[in-house]
Design a protein around this motif. Structure first.
Motif, short mmCIF file in Angstrom:
data_model
loop_
_atom_site.label_atom_id
_atom_site.label_comp_id
_atom_site.label_asym_id
_atom_site.label_seq_id
_atom_site.Cartn_x
_atom_site.Cartn_y
_atom_site.Cartn_z
N SER A 4 12.39 1.33 -1.52
CA SER A 4 12.28 2.10 -2.72
C SER A 4 11.74 0.98 -3.41
O SER A 4 11.36 0.55 -4.22
CB SER A 4 12.96 3.05 -2.95
OG SER A 4 14.68 1.73 -2.95
N GLU A 5 12.72 -0.33 -3.40
CA GLU A 5 12.94 -1.74 -4.30
C GLU A 5 11.06 -2.48 -3.72
O GLU A 5 11.05 -2.33 -5.19
CB GLU A 5 14.15 -2.33 -4.32
CG GLU A 5 14.07 -3.26 -4.92
CD GLU A 5 15.28 -4.70 -5.53
OE1 GLU A 5 15.32 -5.47 -5.27
OE2 GLU A 5 16.40 -4.05 -4.39
N ARG A 6 11.32 -2.47 -2.94
CA ARG A 6 10.24 -3.59 -2.92
C ARG A 6 9.15 -2.66 -3.35
O ARG A 6 7.50 -3.62 -4.04
CB ARG A 6 9.77 -3.51 -1.51
CG ARG A 6 10.59 -4.41 -0.96
CD ARG A 6 10.34 -5.21 0.93
NE ARG A 6 10.06 -3.60 1.94
CZ ARG A 6 10.16 -3.21 2.86
NH1 ARG A 6 11.44 -3.47 2.78
NH2 ARG A 6 9.57 -2.70 3.54
N PHE A 7 8.65 -1.34 -3.75
CA PHE A 7 7.69 -0.50 -4.34
C PHE A 7 8.17 -0.65 -5.76
O PHE A 7 6.63 -0.85 -6.24
CB PHE A 7 7.61 0.69 -3.39
CG PHE A 7 6.73 0.41 -2.27
CD1 PHE A 7 5.31 0.74 -1.74
CD2 PHE A 7 7.65 1.03 -1.17
CE1 PHE A 7 4.56 1.22 -0.88
CE2 PHE A 7 6.80 1.08 -0.41
CZ PHE A 7 5.55 1.15 -0.18
N PRO A 40 -9.73 -16.64 -14.87
CA PRO A 40 -10.33 -15.93 -14.17
C PRO A 40 -11.51 -16.05 -14.37
O PRO A 40 -11.76 -15.95 -15.37
CB PRO A 40 -9.97 -14.63 -13.36
CG PRO A 40 -8.54 -14.58 -13.87
CD PRO A 40 -8.22 -15.48 -15.25
N ILE A 41 -12.68 -16.48 -12.94
CA ILE A 41 -13.98 -16.55 -13.40
C ILE A 41 -14.20 -14.95 -13.80
O ILE A 41 -14.06 -13.79 -12.95
CB ILE A 41 -15.00 -16.49 -12.05
CG1 ILE A 41 -14.31 -17.99 -12.19
CG2 ILE A 41 -16.41 -16.46 -12.34
CD1 ILE A 41 -15.18 -19.44 -13.21
N GLY A 42 -14.94 -14.58 -14.21
CA GLY A 42 -15.64 -12.75 -14.68
C GLY A 42 -14.79 -12.28 -15.21
O GLY A 42 -13.30 -12.81 -16.13
N GLU A 43 -14.05 -10.68 -14.42
CA GLU A 43 -13.14 -10.38 -15.58
C GLU A 43 -11.73 -10.04 -15.33
O GLU A 43 -11.13 -10.93 -15.66
CB GLU A 43 -13.91 -8.76 -15.71
CG GLU A 43 -12.80 -7.79 -16.04
CD GLU A 43 -12.92 -6.22 -15.83
OE1 GLU A 43 -12.07 -5.22 -15.92
OE2 GLU A 43 -14.31 -6.08 -15.30
N ARG A 44 -12.33 -10.28 -13.83
CA ARG A 44 -10.70 -10.43 -12.83
C ARG A 44 -10.74 -10.48 -11.87
O ARG A 44 -11.74 -9.88 -11.26
CB ARG A 44 -9.48 -9.95 -13.70
CG ARG A 44 -9.73 -8.29 -13.44
CD ARG A 44 -7.74 -7.05 -13.61
NE ARG A 44 -8.39 -5.83 -13.46
CZ ARG A 44 -8.60 -5.54 -12.31
NH1 ARG A 44 -8.06 -6.38 -11.61
NH2 ARG A 44 -8.58 -3.86 -12.32
N PRO A 45 -9.64 -10.64 -11.16
CA PRO A 45 -9.78 -10.58 -9.28
C PRO A 45 -9.50 -8.98 -9.23
O PRO A 45 -8.78 -8.15 -10.09
CB PRO A 45 -8.64 -11.54 -8.91
CG PRO A 45 -9.10 -12.58 -10.02
CD PRO A 45 -9.10 -11.94 -11.55
N PRO A 46 -11.02 -8.66 -8.00
CA PRO A 46 -10.49 -7.36 -8.31
C PRO A 46 -8.88 -6.98 -7.31
O PRO A 46 -8.41 -8.33 -6.85
CB PRO A 46 -11.41 -6.87 -7.22
CG PRO A 46 -11.45 -7.93 -6.26
CD PRO A 46 -11.49 -9.47 -7.56
N ILE A 47 -7.84 -6.05 -7.05
CA ILE A 47 -6.55 -5.45 -6.85
C ILE A 47 -7.44 -4.99 -5.05
O ILE A 47 -7.61 -3.35 -5.70
CB ILE A 47 -6.18 -5.23 -7.37
CG1 ILE A 47 -5.79 -6.28 -8.73
CG2 ILE A 47 -4.51 -5.08 -7.32
CD1 ILE A 47 -4.66 -5.79 -9.59
N MET A 48 -6.43 -4.81 -4.44
CA MET A 48 -6.61 -4.48 -3.18
C MET A 48 -5.09 -3.89 -2.37
O MET A 48 -4.36 -5.04 -2.34
CB MET A 48 -7.49 -4.83 -1.91
CG MET A 48 -8.08 -3.68 -0.55
SD MET A 48 -8.26 -4.54 0.22
CE MET A 48 -7.44 -6.49 0.89
N ILE A 49 -5.16 -2.08 -2.88
CA ILE A 49 -3.80 -2.17 -2.14
C ILE A 49 -3.76 -1.61 -1.16
O ILE A 49 -4.79 -0.75 -0.08
CB ILE A 49 -3.05 -0.75 -2.71
CG1 ILE A 49 -3.43 -0.92 -4.31
CG2 ILE A 49 -1.64 -0.65 -2.50
CD1 ILE A 49 -2.28 -2.16 -5.33
N LYS A 88 3.88 6.58 -1.74
CA LYS A 88 4.01 5.60 -2.39
C LYS A 88 2.96 4.21 -2.68
O LYS A 88 2.29 4.55 -4.10
CB LYS A 88 5.34 5.01 -2.94
CG LYS A 88 6.15 5.78 -2.98
CD LYS A 88 7.58 4.56 -2.16
CE LYS A 88 9.29 5.43 -2.17
NZ LYS A 88 10.36 4.94 -2.77
N THR A 89 2.17 4.20 -1.60
CA THR A 89 1.22 3.48 -1.28
C THR A 89 -0.07 3.49 -1.59
O THR A 89 -0.63 2.85 -2.47
CB THR A 89 1.05 2.23 0.32
OG1 THR A 89 1.85 2.45 0.26
CG2 THR A 89 -0.07 1.37 -0.31
#
Length: 271
Positions: free
Chosen positions: A113-116, A153-162, A169-170
């Protein structure tokens, strides 16, 4: 190891592979085919090396373990990769799980739970680091006095992939923050179910489901049975999957070379 990594990456890049990922582990995983004392490179250092020998592929870890780096430093690491690669970094994030290497190397081991909780704060910190807000961040687990990130970062920002298929939760975090999600391609019914869960979370969060790239990690052999792989890829594309990731099941240079010659030309017609 360096020539193998460089050759594999160059062949993939020249063959038209869209993204190149490495694991975020410090010990090799314990499986029927591998032991912890076998070689394992640190992921972001290795990606910096890959960036220098490639030109087109998106680069990232599949996926960054949230406990392995302080979030502010992680944002700087990914920004550095993005700048030096010409805007090709993608931040893959997950809750981390391999406790043997954590205990072995002194990484704090905390409840799931804390990791999340830390995972969500890490995402928020990275987003703030990549915004115009250089002010403080005050969270439950992390406190940053300032979130300065230069160069940007170049451009807007790096995309985030979960990464991960946890439904409560995930996938909720993917819906709330993600530019992409990644789930295991266990079978088509399971992936379809996970995407329905993601869609429901997007509705609840007010996110556009179609704005989130759907990626899957394919577990089967690609080269031993190309027809089955291509049929599976076509089925996943029909579910709305944008990217299918594959694992080498033989020497990486041979695998990547055969992937480029035998699979990618046929894969172009899928979907």
């Amino acid at each position: 190891m360096a020539p193998t990594l460089a050759d594999s990456a160059r062949i993939a890049d020249e063959s038209g592979v869209a993204s190149f990922t490495l694991m975020d582990h410090y010990f090799q995983m314990e499986t029927p085919l591998s032991e912890p004392d076998e070689p394992m490179l640190e992921g972001y250092t290795a990606l910096g090396y890959v960036a220098a020998v490639t030109e087109r592929m998106t680069l990232g870890l599949m996926v960054t373990g949230v406990m392995y780096r302080y979030p502010g430093l992680l944002a700087k690491i990914v920004t550095t990769l993005d700048v030096l690669s010409g805007g090709r970094a993608r931040l893959g994030l997950g809750a981390s799980w391999y406790e043997r290497e954590q205990y072995g190397l002194g990484v704090p081991v905390v409840p799931v739970s804390e990791r999340f909780e830390r995972l969500e704060e890490t995402i928020r910190i990275c987003l703030q680091m990549w915004s115009d807000d250089n002010g403080p961040f005050r969270g439950r687990h992390y406190q940053l006095a300032e979130t300065l990130c230069v160069p940007e970062p170049i451009g807007e920002r790096p995309p985030i992939m979960i990464g991960g298929g946890g439904e409560k939760k995930t996938l909720l975090l993917a819906a709330r923050y993600g530019d992409a999600c990644n789930v295991f391609a266990t079978d088509q019914d399971e992936v379809a179910h996970k995407l329905r869960v993601l869609r429901a979370h997007c509705t609840a969060e007010g996110r556009d489901y179609d704005a989130i790239a759907k990626t899957v990690l394919y577990n089967g052999s690609v080269l031993d049975n190309p027809d089955r792989f291509l049929a599976d890829a076509d089925a996943y594309a029909g579910l709305g999957v944008d990217e299918i990731q594959v694992l080498p099941d033989r020497h990486p240079v041979s695998f990547t070379h055969q992937l480029g010659e035998r699979i990618l030309p046929r894969l172009a017609a899928v979907g």
